[in-house]
Scaffold this active site. Structure first.
Site, PDB file in Angstrom:
ATOM      1  N   TYR A 265      51.161  -4.104  43.982  1.00 37.03           N
ATOM      2  CA  TYR A 265      50.454  -5.217  44.594  1.00 37.03           C
ATOM      3  C   TYR A 265      49.421  -4.755  45.620  1.00 37.03           C
ATOM      4  CZ  TYR A 265      53.367  -8.694  42.366  1.00 37.03           C
ATOM      5  OH  TYR A 265      53.976  -9.491  41.429  1.00 37.03           O
TER       6      TYR A 265
ATOM      7  N   LYS B  61      64.285   1.629  40.838  1.00 36.02           N
ATOM      8  CA  LYS B  61      64.186   2.294  39.536  1.00 36.02           C
ATOM      9  C   LYS B  61      64.007   3.799  39.762  1.00 36.02           C
ATOM     10  CE  LYS B  61      64.083   2.004  34.997  1.00 36.02           C
ATOM     11  NZ  LYS B  61      65.305   1.658  34.246  1.00 36.02           N
TER      12      LYS B  61
ATOM     13  N   ASP C  64      67.366  -2.666  36.328  1.00 35.65           N
ATOM     14  CA  ASP C  64      67.727  -3.310  35.076  1.00 35.65           C
ATOM     15  C   ASP C  64      69.214  -3.668  35.058  1.00 35.65           C
ATOM     16  OD1 ASP C  64      67.137  -0.487  35.149  1.00 35.65           O
ATOM     17  OD2 ASP C  64      68.069  -0.301  33.191  1.00 35.65           O
TER      18      ASP C  64
ATOM     19  N   ASP D 227      59.530  -9.276  42.498  1.00 37.97           N
ATOM     20  CA  ASP D 227      58.822 -10.359  41.823  1.00 37.97           C
ATOM     21  C   ASP D 227      59.587 -10.778  40.571  1.00 37.97           C
ATOM     22  OD1 ASP D 227      56.950 -12.211  41.125  1.00 37.97           O
ATOM     23  OD2 ASP D 227      55.349 -10.791  40.691  1.00 37.97           O
TER      24      ASP D 227
END
Length: 430
Positions: free
Chosen positions: A157, A229, A295, A319
């Site tokens: 972003y 992640k 995930d 998000d």
């Protein structure tokens, strides 16, 4: 530590150290929003004003001050986000906004992102809580009570990307080929690739993790989970996790127990000893700090929502995750949100869904997101009595199955309400 802002009137909210000082008639800037925004704003204002009047019997009230962004701002001023709007939020510190549409065009980025960056609102706070009566895909949605802290200023972003075939992309590819050929070699199709840069800093990671832990301790939560992640992106996402653990142990010491401590004990003394240490920490009320691959977090939130308490994550992960979590309790129509700088105290509370232009002016949109965002604002200001009235009224209204069209289509034996009628139902049940 909240920095002190000099007050220039009796209607300005002030901050000193870790305290907020709210006058009895604070000025609250607001943005109506685009599309269905004006309908939502009228409903939310009606509910908030009624709750404040009932809770304080005329002793407190908001002075609403309209500022402009989005289509209305462009029509009035020729700017999508006028400087006056930003300066007004800076002056009064706490505001409320409806949904904004990002104008279509090259080089024009999200107005929501622009506001967050201009005011350095580094925390996107997204509570996800089930209200009985709302439609949910879960068998036991009442188990969902999750608070997400999303970093708001970094990651992709930051807007550092270069179009495929552009001179800028060519320069970056040339630089990589000359300076870091081993990295350039990892780009599968360099001649047809657009490129982006993903900055995640230690400073940015620490302040969002600090905010999450501090909030969790003050609100007596049990765990904070660092979502990342890092198994793939070792230095950005992995750094977020590593810096988060380090900050927790350094700054919160005896108030927390981290799974990194568990790992150290397990390696030194065995898993049984580590488990005993963990159980002792839980028994003594310490906040448990753990981490989870993003995930896996999606799966865990659906199958074991009780394991998900306070979550803190990077911008893009947040998000995705915030919208997915909202789906568990009814969707974005009932999801509140806040953008906060916990260092300065500045905050904008907002509806988190889109503008739904097809519903503009039809008095049909669901106002719950903006109303519940106003509840967050009331609690932030310490006006908990008014916040409780709204939440109680909302819960009773949903339980009575009086709902707007988005919920009506997914419920049996429900009664269809317009936006304004739904707001009146809440007020009647306060």
């Amino acid at each position: 530590m909240i920095k002190q802002h000099p007050a220039d009137s009796d209607q300005v909210i002030r901050f000193s150290k870790d305290k907020i000082h709210v006058p009895v008639q604070p000025v609250i800037p607001y943005i109506e929003g685009d599309g269905c925004g004006p309908d939502l704003w009228q409903a939310a204002r009606q509910v908030v004003d009624a709750a404040v009047a009932l809770a304080y019997q005329g002793g407190r009230t908001f002075i609403w001050k309209e500022v402009y962004a989005g289509q209305k701002a462009f029509d009035l001023t020729g700017s999508w986000l006028p400087e006056e709007t930003i300066q007004t939020f800076r002056k009064y510190h706490v505001g409320l906004k409806g949904p904004l549409n990002t104008p279509v065009g090259e080089g024009i980025r999200s107005l929501n992102v622009a506001l967050r960056k201009e005011l350095d609102l580094f925390t996107c706070l997204r509570p996800v809580k089930y209200y009985p009566g709302a439609p949910s895909p879960l068998r036991e949605p009442e188990q969902v009570d999750i608070v997400l802290f999303r970093e708001n200023t970094e990651d992709v972003y930051a807007g550092m990307e270069f179009d495929c075939g552009s001179p800028e992309a060519g320069k970056l590819l040339t630089f990589l080929n000359i300076t870091f050929p081993e990295i350039h070699a990892k780009i599968r199709f360099p001649d047809s690739s657009a490129l982006g840069i993903k900055p995640i800093s230690r400073d940015g990671s620490e302040r969002i993790v600090r905010a999450a832990i501090d909030w969790a301790l003050h609100n007596h939560r049990k765990t904070v989970t660092i979502i990342h992640k890092g198994n793939i992106m070792k230095f950005t996402e992995g750094g977020f996790m590593k810096w988060g653990y380090a900050l927790a142990e350094k700054e919160f010491g005896g108030s927390v127990y981290t799974m990194r401590q568990w790992n150290r004990t397990a390696l030194k003394s065995g898993e049984e000893t580590a488990n005993q240490e963990l159980e002792k920490a839980k028994h003594t009320g310490k906040l448990i700090i753990k981490d989870m691959i993003v995930d896996a977090a999606f799966e865990r939130a659906i199958t074991h929502p009780l394991d998900m308490d306070v979550l803190v994550t990077t911008n893009l992960n947040g998000d995705y995750l915030s919208d997915a979590l909202a789906a568990l309790v009814g969707g974005l129509g009932i999801a509140p949100g806040a953008n906060i700088n916990f260092n300065t105290g500045d905050a904008i509370f907002e509806a988190v869904h889109g503008t739904a232009p097809g519903l503009a002016g039809k008095n049909a949109a669901n106002p719950c997101s903006l109303i519940l965002s106003a509840v967050l604002m009331l609690r932030y200001l310490g006006w908990n009595e008014a916040a409780d009235l709204i939440e109680n009224g909302l819960q009773k209204t949903l339980a009575s199955r009086n709902v707007t069209a988005d919920f009506f289509e997914r419920m049996e034996n429900a009664t269809l309400q317009s936006t304004s009628d739904f707001a009146n139902q809440i007020i009647q049940r306060m």
